[in-house]
Design a protein around this motif. Sequence first.
Motif, PDB file in Angstrom:
ATOM      1  N   PHE A 189       0.921  -1.133   0.028  1.00 42.90           N
ATOM      2  CA  PHE A 189      -0.014  -0.134  -0.145  1.00 42.90           C
ATOM      3  C   PHE A 189       1.020   1.178  -0.285  1.00 42.90           C
ATOM      4  O   PHE A 189       1.950   1.421   0.559  1.00 42.90           O
ATOM      5  CB  PHE A 189      -0.800  -0.063   1.074  1.00 42.90           C
ATOM      6  N   TYR A 190       0.409   2.379  -0.799  1.00 40.90           N
ATOM      7  CA  TYR A 190       1.182   3.565  -0.650  1.00 40.90           C
ATOM      8  C   TYR A 190       0.250   4.801  -0.343  1.00 40.90           C
ATOM      9  O   TYR A 190      -1.036   4.673  -0.777  1.00 40.90           O
ATOM     10  CB  TYR A 190       1.706   3.776  -2.275  1.00 40.90           C
ATOM     11  N   LEU A 191       0.798   5.716   0.246  1.00 45.10           N
ATOM     12  CA  LEU A 191       0.102   6.720   0.873  1.00 45.10           C
ATOM     13  C   LEU A 191       0.792   7.923   0.703  1.00 45.10           C
ATOM     14  O   LEU A 191       1.988   8.191   0.922  1.00 45.10           O
ATOM     15  CB  LEU A 191      -0.290   6.471   2.275  1.00 45.10           C
ATOM     16  N   THR A 192       0.169   9.207   0.181  1.00 44.34           N
ATOM     17  CA  THR A 192       0.643  10.379   0.357  1.00 44.34           C
ATOM     18  C   THR A 192      -0.282  11.305   1.029  1.00 44.34           C
ATOM     19  O   THR A 192      -1.528  11.058   1.156  1.00 44.34           O
ATOM     20  CB  THR A 192       0.963  10.948  -0.980  1.00 44.34           C
ATOM     21  N   THR A 193       0.206  12.651   1.355  1.00 42.18           N
ATOM     22  CA  THR A 193      -0.755  13.713   2.329  1.00 42.18           C
ATOM     23  C   THR A 193      -0.317  15.074   1.938  1.00 42.18           C
ATOM     24  O   THR A 193       0.940  15.211   1.089  1.00 42.18           O
ATOM     25  CB  THR A 193      -0.458  13.488   3.510  1.00 42.18           C
ATOM     26  N   SER A 194      -0.789  16.049   2.067  1.00 42.09           N
ATOM     27  CA  SER A 194      -0.773  17.410   1.850  1.00 42.09           C
ATOM     28  C   SER A 194       0.480  17.822   2.430  1.00 42.09           C
ATOM     29  O   SER A 194       0.833  17.362   3.581  1.00 42.09           O
ATOM     30  CB  SER A 194      -2.129  18.383   2.157  1.00 42.09           C
ATOM     31  N   THR A 195       1.241  18.892   1.969  1.00 37.87           N
ATOM     32  CA  THR A 195       2.267  19.326   2.624  1.00 37.87           C
ATOM     33  C   THR A 195       2.373  21.092   2.477  1.00 37.87           C
ATOM     34  O   THR A 195       3.119  21.753   3.067  1.00 37.87           O
ATOM     35  CB  THR A 195       3.710  19.005   2.335  1.00 37.87           C
ATOM     36  N   PHE A 196       1.461  21.441   1.666  1.00 43.50           N
ATOM     37  CA  PHE A 196       0.999  23.047   1.621  1.00 43.50           C
ATOM     38  C   PHE A 196       2.464  23.839   0.965  1.00 43.50           C
ATOM     39  O   PHE A 196       3.049  23.162   0.280  1.00 43.50           O
ATOM     40  CB  PHE A 196       0.531  23.368   2.741  1.00 43.50           C
ATOM     41  N   ALA A 197       3.003  24.625   1.918  1.00 50.18           N
ATOM     42  CA  ALA A 197       4.246  25.270   1.410  1.00 50.18           C
ATOM     43  C   ALA A 197       5.412  24.925   1.859  1.00 50.18           C
ATOM     44  O   ALA A 197       6.255  25.525   2.042  1.00 50.18           O
ATOM     45  CB  ALA A 197       3.905  26.891   1.618  1.00 50.18           C
TER      46      ALA A 197
END
Length: 561
Positions: free
Chosen positions: A53-61
């Motif tokens: 399984f692979y996952l990513t998330t927001s990082t904004f600036a």
Amino acid sequence: MRYLSLLLFLLFVSCGDTAPSDSEVKTEVPTFQNPVLTGFYPDPALCEANGKFYLTTSTFAYFPGLPIFESDDLVSWKQVGNAMNRASQMQLEGLGISRGNFAPGISFHDGVFYVVCTLADAGGNYIVTATDPAGPWSDSYFLPEVDGIDPSTFFEGDKSYLVYNSIPPDNKSLYSGHRTIRMVEFDRETMEVLGENKILVNGGTDISKEPVWIEAPHIYHINDFYYLMCAEGGTGPQHSEVIFRSKELWGPYEPWENNPILTQRHLDPNRPNPVTTAGHADMVQLDNGDWWAVFLAVRPYEGNYFNTGRETFLAPVRWTDDGWPVINPDFEEVQYSYPMPSGAPADTTLPRFAGNFTFRDEFSEDSLNLRYLLLRTPTERWYQLEDSQLKLRLRPTTVNERSNPSYVGFRQHHLAGEAATLVSFTPEAEGERAGLVVFQSSEHHYTFVKTIVGDQETVQLLKASEEVNEVLAEASIAEGPLRLRVSFENDKYNFSYAEEGAEEYITLVADVAGKYLSTQEAGGFVGVTIGMYATSSGKNSDQVAAFDWFSYTGDDQIFRK
């Protein structure tokens, strides 16, 4: 007769104490702790590829952007890279900390990983690709025709689609927060949009009730239906997850009459150890047929106050008899613990992102640990890893500016814990500072540094505002390396220091206001980071600050066993 009675008694006792058979032995079911990614890991997106399984998330600036995590069991996550780790992929100069990389989607199709995202105020929607999730990832393919945020991909046969949050019909809002979910086909060879987009959902589950911020869409083709899962209600206390379905990919999509399929908005805000703001979900099926969902949620310490940001939670999904998915079906409250999805214990050999843990970096590697974050895209190399130290060049840029200062941050993962470092540097001019920053935004942060006042070396705590940094406390110190420590619990932060050779830390100031660092007061979408910092405060300098180590320990009561 006496011996016969004793024999019968022993036989009775023996029969009563017979050991249970193997089938009668109750084995303890392994469990996991939520959040599975503690701290500032919002807007999770998920896919399965090659048995993992692979996952990513927001990082904004923050830079690098969009961490890529890998797991065998949806619980034990290892960061293998970042999808946006080169200056050529994104320029973040001048952005507020809560702009930049919004709400990514991740997918795998025909041997290629796709990450789609919105670079808010810095180019709009884009796609990057890789054949290895650890990278390298491609440069960004921008899609100017895709007007909106929160894109995700859907593949069917040789066709590829983007589904996303967008403007109301004819760009005319019927009420505040009126949005649509739209879909458009794209060519995955040329990364160009094909044809016109179509509205799949207008407003939300029931436009007559003026639902706000329908967003974060994902499409799944399961059995006879296409399911469209979206967030609704805004990423705050009214957040929720809702579901639609259709027999045809392009619709029409009907909402489930029992929506939402996940929310915490109706629960008593004064309940113990609340989980709030749940929504923005993605789901995946395991080999055994079970479904699980990741979603963002918050652990506030009081009301709607939280400093750790929006975190990644995991919960089971169950399908109703008439074919609708429900997240967290057995409980009203999102749980801090569930049985392991795989049935096997979590992998304890990996670096910890959940529960209580300690992180310590002696800077003995050739590159920065993947967990660190910089503010916006660096345009030059201002740090070095050498001699088992992290060396930061003092540059004119400060953390008050919307630029790229000499700052290396680490997420605050817990409501209670501490971060510390050892800094070596000799300030020569006023304004030269090096130490730790507790950062929420350019206007909301504490700077805890070694500096010089007159001709005296000084340890100093400053509080940022839009106009000026206010000195909250300071003390004269001897020359030489200085240990700095920030400890925190809910809305209280304590700042202490120790000179070289000293056994005990000295408190500079205790119980500093932590609500000032909360999203509730500071606004935005990020959580607190704590990290190493050096600046010459607008002047040129040839100074370098050397950090021997950085440590972080998180110890939340809810995770103690």
